[in-house]
Scaffold this active site. Structure first.
Site, PDB file in Angstrom:
ATOM      1  N   ASP A  96       0.806  -1.247   0.137  1.00 56.37           N
ATOM      2  CA  ASP A  96      -0.491   0.263  -0.222  1.00 56.37           C
ATOM      3  C   ASP A  96       1.030   1.274  -0.300  1.00 56.37           C
ATOM      4  O   ASP A  96       0.552   2.311   0.358  1.00 56.37           O
ATOM      5  CB  ASP A  96      -0.454  -0.162   1.381  1.00 56.37           C
ATOM      6  CG  ASP A  96      -0.089  -0.144   2.321  1.00 56.37           C
ATOM      7  OD1 ASP A  96       1.062  -0.036   2.011  1.00 56.37           O
ATOM      8  OD2 ASP A  96      -0.712  -0.478   3.782  1.00 56.37           O
ATOM      9  N   GLU A 132      -1.970   5.170   3.150  1.00 58.88           N
ATOM     10  CA  GLU A 132      -2.500   3.606   2.681  1.00 58.88           C
ATOM     11  C   GLU A 132      -3.311   3.552   2.102  1.00 58.88           C
ATOM     12  O   GLU A 132      -3.376   2.473   1.460  1.00 58.88           O
ATOM     13  CB  GLU A 132      -1.386   3.081   3.826  1.00 58.88           C
ATOM     14  CG  GLU A 132      -0.260   3.018   3.838  1.00 58.88           C
ATOM     15  CD  GLU A 132       0.285   3.909   4.824  1.00 58.88           C
ATOM     16  OE1 GLU A 132      -0.660   4.648   5.351  1.00 58.88           O
ATOM     17  OE2 GLU A 132       1.561   4.457   5.102  1.00 58.88           O
ATOM     18  N   HIS A 242      12.697   4.775  13.216  1.00 51.26           N
ATOM     19  CA  HIS A 242      12.910   4.841  11.534  1.00 51.26           C
ATOM     20  C   HIS A 242      13.161   6.593  11.301  1.00 51.26           C
ATOM     21  O   HIS A 242      13.076   7.316  11.771  1.00 51.26           O
ATOM     22  CB  HIS A 242      11.655   4.957  11.622  1.00 51.26           C
ATOM     23  CG  HIS A 242      10.872   4.869   9.877  1.00 51.26           C
ATOM     24  ND1 HIS A 242      11.398   5.609   9.029  1.00 51.26           N
ATOM     25  CD2 HIS A 242       9.839   3.935   9.442  1.00 51.26           C
ATOM     26  CE1 HIS A 242      10.583   5.551   8.148  1.00 51.26           C
ATOM     27  NE2 HIS A 242       9.702   4.191   8.011  1.00 51.26           N
TER      28      HIS A 242
HETATM   29  C1  UD1 Z   1       6.863   4.808   3.982  1.00 50.80           C
HETATM   30  C2  UD1 Z   1       5.480   4.637   3.249  1.00 50.80           C
HETATM   31  C3  UD1 Z   1       4.973   3.267   4.780  1.00 50.80           C
HETATM   32  C4  UD1 Z   1       5.198   2.428   5.520  1.00 50.80           C
HETATM   33  C5  UD1 Z   1       6.362   2.545   5.533  1.00 50.80           C
HETATM   34  C6  UD1 Z   1       7.874   1.723   6.047  1.00 50.80           C
HETATM   35  C7  UD1 Z   1       4.473   6.020   1.649  1.00 50.80           C
HETATM   36  C8  UD1 Z   1       4.019   7.509   1.685  1.00 50.80           C
HETATM   37  N1  UD1 Z   1       4.798   5.666   2.828  1.00 50.80           N
HETATM   38  O1  UD1 Z   1       6.910   5.256   4.937  1.00 50.80           O
HETATM   39  O2  UD1 Z   1       3.324   3.001   3.590  1.00 50.80           O
HETATM   40  O3  UD1 Z   1       4.386   2.037   6.714  1.00 50.80           O
HETATM   41  O4  UD1 Z   1       7.305   3.521   4.379  1.00 50.80           O
HETATM   42  O5  UD1 Z   1       8.843   2.202   6.921  1.00 50.80           O
HETATM   43  O6  UD1 Z   1       4.906   5.131   0.346  1.00 50.80           O
HETATM   44  N2  UD1 Z   1      14.431   7.505   5.128  1.00 50.80           N
HETATM   45  C9  UD1 Z   1      15.567   7.465   5.251  1.00 50.80           C
HETATM   46  N3  UD1 Z   1      16.205   6.383   5.138  1.00 50.80           N
HETATM   47  C10 UD1 Z   1      15.697   5.163   4.402  1.00 50.80           C
HETATM   48  C11 UD1 Z   1      14.112   5.577   4.109  1.00 50.80           C
HETATM   49  C12 UD1 Z   1      13.350   6.740   4.552  1.00 50.80           C
HETATM   50  O7  UD1 Z   1      16.653   8.525   5.047  1.00 50.80           O
HETATM   51  O8  UD1 Z   1      15.980   4.127   4.266  1.00 50.80           O
HETATM   52  C13 UD1 Z   1      13.318   8.725   5.291  1.00 50.80           C
HETATM   53  C14 UD1 Z   1      13.231   9.432   4.264  1.00 50.80           C
HETATM   54  O9  UD1 Z   1      14.309  11.130   4.771  1.00 50.80           O
HETATM   55  C15 UD1 Z   1      12.247   9.956   3.665  1.00 50.80           C
HETATM   56  C16 UD1 Z   1      11.516   9.281   4.584  1.00 50.80           C
HETATM   57  O10 UD1 Z   1      12.510   8.949   5.700  1.00 50.80           O
HETATM   58  O11 UD1 Z   1      12.669  11.137   2.772  1.00 50.80           O
HETATM   59  C17 UD1 Z   1      10.301   9.348   4.524  1.00 50.80           C
HETATM   60  O12 UD1 Z   1       9.979   7.880   3.531  1.00 50.80           O
HETATM   61  P1  UD1 Z   1       9.399   7.675   2.902  1.00 50.80           P
HETATM   62  O13 UD1 Z   1       8.706   6.629   2.458  1.00 50.80           O
HETATM   63  O14 UD1 Z   1       8.488   9.063   2.183  1.00 50.80           O
HETATM   64  O15 UD1 Z   1       7.722   7.229   3.778  1.00 50.80           O
HETATM   65  P2  UD1 Z   1       7.077   7.038   5.531  1.00 50.80           P
HETATM   66  O16 UD1 Z   1       7.490   7.216   6.593  1.00 50.80           O
HETATM   67  O17 UD1 Z   1       9.017   5.684   5.675  1.00 50.80           O
HETATM   68  N1  UDP Z   2      11.037  -4.470  10.504  1.00 54.70           N
HETATM   69  C1  UDP Z   2      12.917  -4.555  10.018  1.00 54.70           C
HETATM   70  N2  UDP Z   2      14.137  -3.302  11.133  1.00 54.70           N
HETATM   71  C2  UDP Z   2      13.974  -3.042  11.898  1.00 54.70           C
HETATM   72  C3  UDP Z   2      12.135  -2.339  12.251  1.00 54.70           C
HETATM   73  C4  UDP Z   2      11.332  -3.711  11.927  1.00 54.70           C
HETATM   74  O1  UDP Z   2      13.869  -5.104   9.919  1.00 54.70           O
HETATM   75  O2  UDP Z   2      14.256  -1.801  13.206  1.00 54.70           O
HETATM   76  C5  UDP Z   2      10.398  -5.079   9.660  1.00 54.70           C
HETATM   77  C6  UDP Z   2       9.595  -5.635  10.631  1.00 54.70           C
HETATM   78  O3  UDP Z   2       9.572  -6.937  11.058  1.00 54.70           O
HETATM   79  C7  UDP Z   2       8.719  -6.159   9.724  1.00 54.70           C
HETATM   80  C8  UDP Z   2       8.943  -4.486   8.644  1.00 54.70           C
HETATM   81  O4  UDP Z   2      10.079  -4.084   9.547  1.00 54.70           O
HETATM   82  O5  UDP Z   2       8.580  -6.911   8.771  1.00 54.70           O
HETATM   83  C9  UDP Z   2       7.272  -3.529   9.466  1.00 54.70           C
HETATM   84  O6  UDP Z   2       8.182  -2.592   8.867  1.00 54.70           O
HETATM   85  P1  UDP Z   2       7.245  -0.858   8.906  1.00 54.70           P
HETATM   86  O7  UDP Z   2       6.934  -1.148  10.037  1.00 54.70           O
HETATM   87  O8  UDP Z   2       9.004   0.432   8.425  1.00 54.70           O
HETATM   88  O9  UDP Z   2       6.394  -0.705   7.962  1.00 54.70           O
HETATM   89  P2  UDP Z   2       4.561  -1.617   7.418  1.00 54.70           P
HETATM   90  O10 UDP Z   2       4.499  -2.384   7.592  1.00 54.70           O
HETATM   91  O11 UDP Z   2       4.075  -0.364   8.974  1.00 54.70           O
HETATM   92  O12 UDP Z   2       4.766  -0.957   6.216  1.00 54.70           O
END
Ligand code: UD1
Ligand code: UDP
Length: 375
Positions: A96, A132, A242
């Protein structure tokens, strides 16, 4: 050779698509094409390393603190070019996220069939989870094959008018990934975890990241975490933070330096599963963790107002506790103080599958594409 493009953007997509990519890799006549949008950079790279996968394309779209608008626009242009050049037989998307929705939209614009893994999850709240809930609905509108994890999800799709012959209840490949990784014992690499003395201590794992909780709900959630650790001297909280800057700032401002709260970088999947295994309790707003925890027999308190995963609540493994400080503290307290309440939430039955979802998905794609190719 049937070419199956897997669009992967974020950590949970990488975890859930990895077993499908591995299954495709060893299937004769089928070829996975791993398209990493890298909406998440480091977190996806970590997962791919654990599963020994290399992307065929890396669209490298992540920017610090990216907005939904930026991500969407970058995805459109970069996915267009890969899908136009490669013309896969099918595009597989998972879940999603914005990568999921844009993967399906771009495939649709090029009239390429779409398979949706983890189809049929709904809260029926437009802004929770945000964005989502709408990403899922839009992906359902586009998809040709709907891989529902459970019978509940199938019912949702039927109710929305998806034809029964296009829905396949296969479980969730997150369980395939989990069972694969849970067998390994992998050392913690962060010294804060490696040197943690856990004798006489109970570990609570905390994660939080949802966009709809940024701001006030986050502050309330962090207050609860702080209270719990102060009230229970035998509790250590481990919180892989995160990297979203909106999350990181709140967490660090409120919890950094608090005794028995260990803030760490996101853990690679092997180390995170190890952390879950040694935990007493999990307090989270994550989607995927609600699916994994029942397999490990760990109770989850879900810091959200609604869930799209009612199956885990029904078996008793997950309790939805909202984002208000008082309620989170009370529910944690209960599970820390009452063995009866705790034992009720330790279930070993996982409604999300048996670890065989990937093989089922690959078989169904082969059957479907076989037909399409023969016509
Ligand atoms: C995204 C997804 C959400 C999912 C989540 C899982 C969207 C809109 N959101 O949210 O559905 O539940 O991922 O974790 O698709 N960043 C880093 N390094 C990384 C990853 C993220 O620095 O490896 C930081 C960056 O500043 C980036 C920010 O996190 O801009 C947000 O990332 P983004 O994918 O837009 O949204 P999430 O809140 O991570
Ligand atoms: N996870 C991971 N490392 C972490 C935290 C979560 O590998 O430090 C894994 C977790 O086991 C799960 C997935 O990441 O499989 C969930 O990711 P997240 O909560 O970011 O996204 P969501 O599932 O809410 O979209």
């Amino acid at each position: 050779m049937l070419k199956v493009a897997l669009v992967v953007g974020t950590r949970p997509e990488a975890i859930k698509m990895a077993p499908i990519a591995l299954t495709l890799r060893r299937t004769r006549g089928m070829k996975p094409l791993l398209v990493l949008t890298a909406q998440h950079r480091r977190m996806c790279d970590d997962v791919l390393k654990v599963f020994n996968l290399k992307p065929d394309y890396d669209l490298d779209i992540m920017k610090p603190n990216q907005s939904l608008f930026e991500v969407t626009a970058r995805l459109a242009r970069r996915l267009e070019s890969v899908l136009r050049d490669e013309r896969p037989n099918i595009v597989l998307v998972q879940g999603d996220t914005t990568s999921t929705f844009m993967g399906s939209l771009c495939a649709y614009y090029l009239q390429i069939p779409v398979g949706h893994v983890e189809a049929g999850l709904r809260t029926y709240h437009k802004y929770s989870p945000f964005p989502e809930e709408i990403n899922r609905k839009l992906t359902t509108a586009i998809a040709d094959l709907h891989f529902a994890p459970t019978a509940v999800a199938r019912t949702v799709l039927l109710r929305e008018g998806v034809a029964s012959k296009h829905i396949f209840v296969v479980g969730n490949p997150v369980i395939d990934a989990l069972l694969h990784v849970a067998k390994m014992d992998y050392p913690f690499t962060d010294p804060k975890l490696a040197n943690l003395d856990l004798s006489q201590k109970r570990v609570i794992t905390v994660t939080a990241h949802r966009r709809e909780s940024h701001g006030k709900p986050f502050v309330a959630m962090m207050r609860a975490i702080k209270k719990i650790v102060r009230m229970h001297k035998d509790v250590v909280i481990v919180f892989p933070v995160h990297p979203n800057p909106n999350v990181r700032q709140s967490v660090e401002r409120m919890l950094d330096g608090v005794d028995r709260i260990v803030l760490v970088e996101p853990l690679d999947y092997r180390q995170f599963v190890k952390l879950l295994k040694i935990s007493y309790l999990i307090v989270t707003d994550s989607g995927g963790i609600q699916e994994e925890a029942p397999s490990l027999g760990k109770p989850v308190l879900l810091m959200r107002n609604v869930t799209e995963r009612p199956e885990a609540v029904k078996v008793g493994a997950v309790k939805v506790v909202g984002t208000a400080t008082q309620r989170i503290v009370e529910e944690c307290d209960r599970l820390l103080n009452s063995q009866t309440a705790y034992r009720k939430m330790v279930v070993r039955k996982n409604p999300y599958g048996d670890g065989k979802a990937s093989q089922k998905i690959v078989n169904i794609i082969a059957r479907h594409l076989g037909k399409v190719v023969c016509q």
